[in-house]
Design a protein around this motif. Sequence first.
Motif, short mmCIF file in Angstrom:
data_model
loop_
_atom_site.label_atom_id
_atom_site.label_comp_id
_atom_site.label_asym_id
_atom_site.label_seq_id
_atom_site.Cartn_x
_atom_site.Cartn_y
_atom_site.Cartn_z
N GLU A 61 0.84 -1.19 0.00
CA GLU A 61 0.00 0.00 0.00
C GLU A 61 0.87 1.24 0.00
OE1 GLU A 61 -2.99 0.15 2.99
OE2 GLU A 61 -3.54 -1.94 2.71
N LEU A 62 0.28 2.38 -0.32
CA LEU A 62 1.01 3.64 -0.28
C LEU A 62 1.60 3.84 1.09
CD1 LEU A 62 1.74 6.26 -1.81
CD2 LEU A 62 -0.29 7.26 -0.81
N ASN A 63 2.88 4.19 1.13
CA ASN A 63 3.58 4.33 2.39
C ASN A 63 4.61 5.44 2.26
OD1 ASN A 63 4.42 3.79 4.97
ND2 ASN A 63 4.92 1.66 4.58
N VAL A 64 5.01 6.00 3.39
CA VAL A 64 6.07 6.99 3.42
C VAL A 64 7.37 6.27 3.75
CG1 VAL A 64 6.95 8.99 4.66
CG2 VAL A 64 4.56 8.88 4.07
N ILE A 65 8.41 6.58 2.98
CA ILE A 65 9.72 5.99 3.20
C ILE A 65 10.75 7.11 3.26
CG2 ILE A 65 9.13 3.83 2.06
CD1 ILE A 65 10.77 4.88 -0.38
N THR A 66 11.93 6.79 3.75
CA THR A 66 13.01 7.77 3.75
C THR A 66 13.80 7.62 2.45
OG1 THR A 66 14.60 6.29 4.81
CG2 THR A 66 13.22 7.67 6.26
N LEU A 67 14.57 8.64 2.16
CA LEU A 67 15.41 8.62 0.96
C LEU A 67 16.37 7.42 0.98
CD1 LEU A 67 16.26 10.07 -1.65
CD2 LEU A 67 17.78 11.48 -0.28
N ASP A 68 16.87 7.07 2.16
CA ASP A 68 17.78 5.93 2.28
C ASP A 68 17.10 4.60 1.96
OD1 ASP A 68 19.77 7.67 3.04
OD2 ASP A 68 19.46 7.36 5.18
N GLU A 69 15.80 4.51 2.17
CA GLU A 69 15.06 3.26 1.92
C GLU A 69 14.66 3.09 0.46
OE1 GLU A 69 12.69 2.62 6.10
OE2 GLU A 69 11.96 4.19 4.75
N ALA A 70 14.71 4.15 -0.33
CA ALA A 70 14.25 4.11 -1.71
C ALA A 70 14.91 3.01 -2.55
CB ALA A 70 14.40 5.47 -2.37
N PRO A 71 16.24 2.85 -2.51
CA PRO A 71 16.86 1.79 -3.32
C PRO A 71 16.45 0.37 -2.91
CG PRO A 71 18.50 3.43 -2.70
CD PRO A 71 17.25 3.73 -1.91
N ASP A 72 15.97 0.18 -1.68
CA ASP A 72 15.49 -1.14 -1.27
C ASP A 72 14.19 -1.49 -1.98
OD1 ASP A 72 17.65 -1.33 0.46
OD2 ASP A 72 16.51 -0.63 2.20
N ILE A 73 13.39 -0.49 -2.29
CA ILE A 73 12.11 -0.69 -2.95
C ILE A 73 12.26 -0.62 -4.47
CG2 ILE A 73 9.80 0.30 -3.27
CD1 ILE A 73 10.00 1.13 -0.28
N LEU A 74 13.07 0.32 -4.92
CA LEU A 74 13.27 0.55 -6.34
C LEU A 74 14.78 0.70 -6.60
CD1 LEU A 74 11.72 1.02 -9.02
CD2 LEU A 74 11.77 3.45 -8.48
N PRO A 75 15.47 -0.40 -6.91
CA PRO A 75 16.93 -0.35 -7.05
C PRO A 75 17.45 0.67 -8.05
CG PRO A 75 16.18 -2.61 -6.95
CD PRO A 75 14.96 -1.75 -7.04
N CYS A 76 16.66 1.01 -9.07
CA CYS A 76 17.11 1.97 -10.08
C CYS A 76 16.68 3.40 -9.75
CB CYS A 76 16.57 1.57 -11.45
SG CYS A 76 14.77 1.67 -11.59
N PHE A 77 16.37 3.68 -8.49
CA PHE A 77 15.83 4.98 -8.10
C PHE A 77 16.74 6.14 -8.50
CE2 PHE A 77 15.54 8.42 -4.91
CZ PHE A 77 14.29 8.89 -5.26
N ASP A 78 18.03 5.97 -8.46
CA ASP A 78 18.96 7.06 -8.74
C ASP A 78 19.14 7.36 -10.23
OD1 ASP A 78 19.38 7.47 -6.05
OD2 ASP A 78 21.02 6.03 -5.97
N GLU A 79 18.56 6.56 -11.10
CA GLU A 79 18.71 6.78 -12.54
C GLU A 79 17.77 7.88 -13.00
OE1 GLU A 79 18.19 3.07 -14.57
OE2 GLU A 79 19.62 2.05 -13.27
N ASP A 80 18.32 8.88 -13.66
CA ASP A 80 17.54 10.04 -14.10
C ASP A 80 16.49 9.69 -15.15
OD1 ASP A 80 18.92 11.71 -12.42
OD2 ASP A 80 20.40 12.23 -13.94
N ASP A 81 16.75 8.70 -15.99
CA ASP A 81 15.83 8.41 -17.08
C ASP A 81 14.63 7.57 -16.65
OD1 ASP A 81 17.50 5.61 -18.71
OD2 ASP A 81 17.27 6.13 -16.62
N ALA A 82 14.53 7.24 -15.38
CA ALA A 82 13.45 6.40 -14.90
C ALA A 82 12.41 7.19 -14.10
CB ALA A 82 14.01 5.26 -14.07
N CYS A 83 12.27 8.49 -14.38
CA CYS A 83 11.30 9.31 -13.67
C CYS A 83 10.41 10.07 -14.65
CB CYS A 83 12.00 10.31 -12.75
SG CYS A 83 12.85 9.55 -11.36
N LEU A 84 9.18 10.24 -14.25
CA LEU A 84 8.20 10.96 -15.04
C LEU A 84 7.69 12.11 -14.20
CD1 LEU A 84 6.08 10.93 -17.48
CD2 LEU A 84 4.66 9.59 -15.94
#
Length: 140
Positions: free
Chosen positions: A42-65
């Motif tokens: 479900e929708l949840n609040v996470i910290t910036l440090d937890e983002a790569p655990d959920i979405l490993p490619c989070f730091d890639e610029d081309d993967a955002c809309l």
Amino acid sequence: MKNNATRTIRSEEITIDVRICAALAANRGCEVYLAAIAPDMELNVITLDEAPDILPCFDEDDACLNLPDTSLLLCYNPAQVLKMRGKHYLTGPVILARTNMDGEVISLTIDEVYLFQKYLASHSITLMADNQKLPCICID
């Protein structure tokens, strides 16, 4: 003593869990909070440090809309986009982030989580494949 605390906040058909509100309200600028949602979460609040655990490619610029008329970014794994009948559907985890004028990721506000919930309400769809339900977000 009577406990009048509610578990959710409702506005029209949009519901935001009180835990999300509490986490964002308690933030004094120390932590960067993002929102995350996935087919099995479900929708949840996470910290910036937890983002790569959920979405490993989070730091890639081309993967955002960029969500229209906002500074909000919908980040996803491009390999988990399903194209069907000319439309694109996100089938994996999604992270919602906000950026400042310098392009740095900054913490979300409750209003932005509400905007994201409205976006999800109008763009979420469940596709059927081999008698399996596949929750998706249409990005077209």
